[in-house]
Design a protein around this motif. Structure first.
Motif, PDB file in Angstrom:
ATOM      1  N   ASN A  43       0.826  -1.211   0.000  1.00 22.95           N
ATOM      2  CA  ASN A  43       0.000   0.000   0.000  1.00 22.95           C
ATOM      3  C   ASN A  43       0.865   1.267   0.000  1.00 22.95           C
ATOM      4  OD1 ASN A  43      -2.416  -1.431   0.015  1.00 22.95           O
ATOM      5  ND2 ASN A  43      -2.463  -1.572   2.260  1.00 22.95           N
ATOM      6  N   GLN A  44       1.908   1.254   0.839  1.00 23.87           N
ATOM      7  CA  GLN A  44       2.776   2.427   0.966  1.00 23.87           C
ATOM      8  C   GLN A  44       3.525   2.711  -0.344  1.00 23.87           C
ATOM      9  OE1 GLN A  44       5.574   2.076   4.225  1.00 23.87           O
ATOM     10  NE2 GLN A  44       6.880   3.689   3.388  1.00 23.87           N
ATOM     11  N   TRP A  45       4.015   1.650  -0.992  1.00 24.44           N
ATOM     12  CA  TRP A  45       4.814   1.804  -2.208  1.00 24.44           C
ATOM     13  C   TRP A  45       3.969   1.805  -3.481  1.00 24.44           C
ATOM     14  CZ3 TRP A  45       8.671  -2.571  -0.477  1.00 24.44           C
ATOM     15  CH2 TRP A  45       9.465  -2.088   0.582  1.00 24.44           C
ATOM     16  N   GLU A  46       2.668   1.510  -3.318  1.00 24.30           N
ATOM     17  CA  GLU A  46       1.730   1.460  -4.451  1.00 24.30           C
ATOM     18  C   GLU A  46       2.164   0.418  -5.485  1.00 24.30           C
ATOM     19  OE1 GLU A  46       1.795   5.537  -5.716  1.00 24.30           O
ATOM     20  OE2 GLU A  46       0.226   6.116  -4.288  1.00 24.30           O
ATOM     21  N   VAL A  47       2.448  -0.782  -4.962  1.00 24.49           N
ATOM     22  CA  VAL A  47       2.834  -1.905  -5.820  1.00 24.49           C
ATOM     23  C   VAL A  47       2.035  -3.137  -5.397  1.00 24.49           C
ATOM     24  CG1 VAL A  47       5.174  -1.018  -6.201  1.00 24.49           C
ATOM     25  CG2 VAL A  47       4.747  -2.610  -4.303  1.00 24.49           C
ATOM     26  N   SER A  48       2.136  -4.207  -6.186  1.00 21.12           N
ATOM     27  CA  SER A  48       1.452  -5.457  -5.841  1.00 21.12           C
ATOM     28  C   SER A  48       2.121  -6.110  -4.636  1.00 21.12           C
ATOM     29  CB  SER A  48       1.491  -6.421  -7.023  1.00 21.12           C
ATOM     30  OG  SER A  48       2.810  -6.894  -7.207  1.00 21.12           O
ATOM     31  N   LYS A  49       1.431  -7.068  -4.034  1.00 23.60           N
ATOM     32  CA  LYS A  49       2.009  -7.768  -2.877  1.00 23.60           C
ATOM     33  C   LYS A  49       3.218  -8.624  -3.296  1.00 23.60           C
ATOM     34  CE  LYS A  49      -1.800  -9.553  -0.904  1.00 23.60           C
ATOM     35  NZ  LYS A  49      -2.576 -10.200   0.187  1.00 23.60           N
ATOM     36  N   ILE A  50       3.168  -9.156  -4.513  1.00 25.40           N
ATOM     37  CA  ILE A  50       4.321  -9.930  -5.005  1.00 25.40           C
ATOM     38  C   ILE A  50       5.549  -9.030  -5.093  1.00 25.40           C
ATOM     39  CG2 ILE A  50       5.317 -11.122  -7.003  1.00 25.40           C
ATOM     40  CD1 ILE A  50       2.583 -12.223  -7.626  1.00 25.40           C
ATOM     41  N   LEU A  51       5.378  -7.871  -5.731  1.00 27.02           N
ATOM     42  CA  LEU A  51       6.512  -6.963  -5.894  1.00 27.02           C
ATOM     43  C   LEU A  51       6.990  -6.422  -4.555  1.00 27.02           C
ATOM     44  CD1 LEU A  51       8.462  -5.615  -7.775  1.00 27.02           C
ATOM     45  CD2 LEU A  51       6.748  -3.859  -8.286  1.00 27.02           C
ATOM     46  N   ALA A  52       6.058  -6.143  -3.633  1.00 29.21           N
ATOM     47  CA  ALA A  52       6.447  -5.671  -2.292  1.00 29.21           C
ATOM     48  C   ALA A  52       7.306  -6.720  -1.590  1.00 29.21           C
ATOM     49  CB  ALA A  52       5.203  -5.364  -1.472  1.00 29.21           C
ATOM     50  N   THR A  53       6.927  -7.985  -1.712  1.00 30.72           N
ATOM     51  CA  THR A  53       7.701  -9.075  -1.103  1.00 30.72           C
ATOM     52  C   THR A  53       9.112  -9.128  -1.678  1.00 30.72           C
ATOM     53  OG1 THR A  53       5.700 -10.395  -0.796  1.00 30.72           O
ATOM     54  CG2 THR A  53       7.795 -11.565  -0.702  1.00 30.72           C
ATOM     55  N   LEU A  54       9.207  -9.052  -3.010  1.00 32.34           N
ATOM     56  CA  LEU A  54      10.511  -9.140  -3.668  1.00 32.34           C
ATOM     57  C   LEU A  54      11.399  -7.951  -3.293  1.00 32.34           C
ATOM     58  CD1 LEU A  54       9.426 -10.371  -7.233  1.00 32.34           C
ATOM     59  CD2 LEU A  54      10.045 -11.731  -5.222  1.00 32.34           C
ATOM     60  N   LEU A  55      10.806  -6.774  -3.178  1.00 32.72           N
ATOM     61  CA  LEU A  55      11.570  -5.583  -2.793  1.00 32.72           C
ATOM     62  C   LEU A  55      12.039  -5.670  -1.335  1.00 32.72           C
ATOM     63  CD1 LEU A  55       9.348  -2.940  -4.586  1.00 32.72           C
ATOM     64  CD2 LEU A  55      11.783  -3.304  -5.042  1.00 32.72           C
ATOM     65  N   LEU A  56      11.174  -6.157  -0.460  1.00 31.02           N
ATOM     66  CA  LEU A  56      11.574  -6.359   0.938  1.00 31.02           C
ATOM     67  C   LEU A  56      12.749  -7.329   1.026  1.00 31.02           C
ATOM     68  CD1 LEU A  56       8.066  -6.556   2.634  1.00 31.02           C
ATOM     69  CD2 LEU A  56       9.865  -4.918   3.242  1.00 31.02           C
ATOM     70  N   ASN A  57      12.690  -8.382   0.215  1.00 30.94           N
ATOM     71  CA  ASN A  57      13.758  -9.384   0.225  1.00 30.94           C
ATOM     72  C   ASN A  57      15.080  -8.813  -0.287  1.00 30.94           C
ATOM     73  OD1 ASN A  57      11.926 -11.179   1.218  1.00 30.94           O
ATOM     74  ND2 ASN A  57      11.669 -12.333  -0.682  1.00 30.94           N
ATOM     75  N   LYS A  58      14.995  -7.762  -1.089  1.00 32.91           N
ATOM     76  CA  LYS A  58      16.209  -7.111  -1.582  1.00 32.91           C
ATOM     77  C   LYS A  58      16.697  -6.011  -0.639  1.00 32.91           C
ATOM     78  CE  LYS A  58      15.698  -8.201  -6.465  1.00 32.91           C
ATOM     79  NZ  LYS A  58      16.923  -9.023  -6.544  1.00 32.91           N
ATOM     80  N   GLY A  59      15.999  -5.855   0.490  1.00 33.60           N
ATOM     81  CA  GLY A  59      16.479  -4.935   1.517  1.00 33.60           C
ATOM     82  C   GLY A  59      15.909  -3.538   1.455  1.00 33.60           C
ATOM     83  N   PHE A  60      14.884  -3.305   0.639  1.00 32.88           N
ATOM     84  CA  PHE A  60      14.319  -1.958   0.539  1.00 32.88           C
ATOM     85  C   PHE A  60      13.363  -1.681   1.697  1.00 32.88           C
ATOM     86  CE2 PHE A  60      15.671  -2.682  -3.819  1.00 32.88           C
ATOM     87  CZ  PHE A  60      16.237  -1.450  -4.140  1.00 32.88           C
ATOM     88  N   SER A  61      13.375  -0.406   2.136  1.00 29.72           N
ATOM     89  CA  SER A  61      12.464  -0.010   3.210  1.00 29.72           C
ATOM     90  C   SER A  61      11.835   1.362   2.968  1.00 29.72           C
ATOM     91  CB  SER A  61      13.207   0.008   4.559  1.00 29.72           C
ATOM     92  OG  SER A  61      14.313   0.897   4.493  1.00 29.72           O
TER      93      SER A  61
END
Length: 572
Positions: free
Chosen positions: A18-36
């Motif tokens: 919701n915060q990044w305005e992306v899908s849940k799949i993409l949010a998961t992948l970005l979190l796994n890459k260390g983005f906050s």
């Protein structure tokens, strides 16, 4: 291979989506890459030309630009001296095209691997002197050519070194005018390829002359090819170069690339870094390794259709010969290894008069991956050894060569990939010194591990998922491809292929959904009699390919495990 999967809390994923305005799949992948942070997410997902770093962050860039502008204003000639691999060729070609766009008189020189040594030398400087060159700019080479630079100056020729390799000296000679991210204190991104360093020089010149940078950015596809070929981290400026370069390639201004796309049947394909690595780069590289290196540069610079066609034919011949030579050297090296035995093997130091110096680097890489040890392969001729070295994490082969450079005629490279030239009579002592260095750094074999991003059923794969994954591309060093886990799948059909039948492709099914699959180095995990009554868990990622004239989804299998092995139960 060990699988590691640590699922993210659903509440965190939903909040970030919701915060990044992306899908849940993409949010998961970005979190796994260390983005906050949202700002960093936006910068990563949408790299743009405006994000390029200031070229004048390099300490010596102003002096470099001043020399180039002086040459332009006095209507003198620049020679671009490039290395003979893809990175060196593309770096040279890019600077030639970028400079010609703004009226600089420029020529180029690409050495022949079989006839000339690595780096700038006096013979080449003499040639450039005869051709009335007043400034030499090296690309992807030259950082260790201090004596040759002094010789050029004695003839009234200035030299600018642009390189990204490590220096053999702890401190650079004050007389050397260079641009090298690895030797810069102020330039914060250290991992540009040689073509990327050439781009920074062009940016400095264009900015200083207040020229429109779009004149040179229309050739970013050339810089992109060199960057991908050099296997640098897919982060920071490299990410911009590759993303923008792939866009440029779709409407390339380079006639040679237009014809090459047609030959490879890529005209309508959405080209990615894999296509560059496995199809385009090897063809260009083959000329530097087997054929006439200069033809690789001519390919990008010529306009005559017949001439371009002939160069592509030469590429095809050279690439075919390269593959044959690689296979022969790989097989011969393995035979040598078998005779010596694998017990307590900590390194490989092998040479032969039959080996071609242009292809031993690729074989060194394959052997290092296969055996998990540093590998040094040498092509021996006329009492001289030309070597390619590939190492493993924890053993810095460049530093080892630097420490024992008294045994070498010349050397250069990076921490894990280097090369040298040595006299044959020094090889015995050189191997002894290298062995002692490696033995002083005992390493446990690293366990190969797959980091899984998300458990995701292949039944749910769709266009949106592919687009989300694409926003994270290009993938490679420091930006690995996201991996997905699925369970209880059935392989309906498969066929082995490749050297020693190591790979396989086929059809996989879950529920009512089927996909084409391809798996490299995994064929030994399938039982040809039992696979139809077995179920598998797989680690995979989806990709788009052209198959029989249409675009389809394919699964790239990275590993698989038998889930319920009924076949084993009933046959034992």
């Amino acid at each position: 291979m060990e699988w590691e999967y640590n699922p993210r809390p659903e509440s965190l994923v939903e909040s970030k989506a919701n915060q990044w305005e992306v899908s849940k799949i993409l949010a998961t992948l970005l979190l796994n890459k260390g983005f906050s942070e949202k700002e960093k997410v936006n910068t990563f997902i949408n790299p743009s030309l405006s994000q390029f770093r200031n070229p004048f962050d390099f300490e010596k860039m102003q002096e470099v630009v001043n020399k180039i502008v002086f040459i332009k204003e006095n209507r003198q000639k620049i020679f671009i001296y490039g290395d003979y691999d893809v990175d060196g060729i593309t770096a040279a070609v890019f600077l030639v095209l970028a400079f010609r766009e703004i009226g600089i008189e420029v020529d180029y020189y690409i050495p022949n691997r079989m006839e000339e040594s690595y780096g700038l030398d006096k013979k080449t400087i003499d040639y450039i002197h005869r051709k009335k060159g007043k400034l030499i700019i090296t690309v992807d080479t030259g950082i260790n050519s201090i004596e040759d630079v002094k010789y050029a100056k004695s003839l009234g020729i200035d030299v600018i070194i642009t390189d990204h390799h490590k220096s053999v000296k702890d401190k650079e000679d004050d007389e050397l005018l260079y641009i090298n991210p690895k030797l810069s204190e102020n330039y914060k991104f250290k991992f540009l390829a040689g073509a990327g360093v050439a781009l920074k020089v062009a940016q400095g010149v264009y900015n200083s002359l207040k020229e429109d940078c779009s004149k040179m950015y229309k050739y970013l596809d050339i810089v992109m090819i060199g960057t991908v070929a050099d296997v640098v981290p897919m982060t920071d400026e490299n990410r911009i170069i590759i993303r923008e370069g792939l866009k440029t390639l779709k409407e390339t201004k380079v006639k040679g690339l237009i014809y090459l796309m047609r030959y490879l049947k890529f005209q309508n394909k959405d080209i990615n870094t894999t296509d560059i690595s496995y199809f385009i780069s090897p063809l260009i590289n083959s000329l530097g390794r087997i054929g006439v290196s200069k033809l690789g540069a001519d390919f990008f610079l010529r306009d005559d259709e017949f001439e371009i066609y002939n160069i592509i034919e030469e590429m095809k011949k050279a690439n075919k010969l390269r593959r044959e030579l690689e296979k022969n050297i790989f097989d011969e090296a393995n035979e040598m290894i078998k005779k010596r035995g694998l017990k307590d093997m900590k390194y490989l130091f092998l040479g032969s008069k039959k080996w071609h110096p242009g292809v031993i680097g690729v074989v060194s890489s394959r052997l290092s991956v296969k055996y998990g040890v540093p590998v040094i392969l040498m092509a021996l001729k006329d009492g001289i050894a030309k070597a390619s070295c590939r190492s493993i994490t924890g053993i810095n082969i460049f530093n080892i060569l630097k420490k024992h450079s008294n045994y070498l005629v010349r050397f250069g490279g990076h921490d894990l990939a280097a090369g040298f030239i040595a006299k044959k009579e020094n090889l015995f002592l050189l191997e002894k010194m290298i062995a002692e260095e490696i033995n002083r750094a005992p390493l446990e074999k690293e366990k190969r591990k797959l980091i899984i991003d998300l458990e995701y059923s292949i039944e749910n794969i769709d266009e949106n998922m592919i687009k989300d994954i694409g926003k994270l591309a290009p993938f490679g060093l420091e930006n690995p491809h996201p991996l997905f886990l699925d369970r209880n799948l059935v392989i309906e059909d498969f066929k082995k292929f490749g050297v020693e039948n190591r790979h396989f492709n086929g059809i996989i099914r879950k529920g009512n959904k089927t996909f084409q699959i391809v798996a490299f180095d995994l064929a030994s995990k399938l039982n040809e009699q039992g696979y139809k009554v077995q179920k598998f868990d797989i680690v995979y990622y989806p990709e788009k390919i052209y198959y029989k004239g249409e675009e389809i989804f394919q699964l790239r299998i990275k590993d698989l495990k038998v889930k319920d092995d009924f076949f084993e139960v009933f046959t034992k």
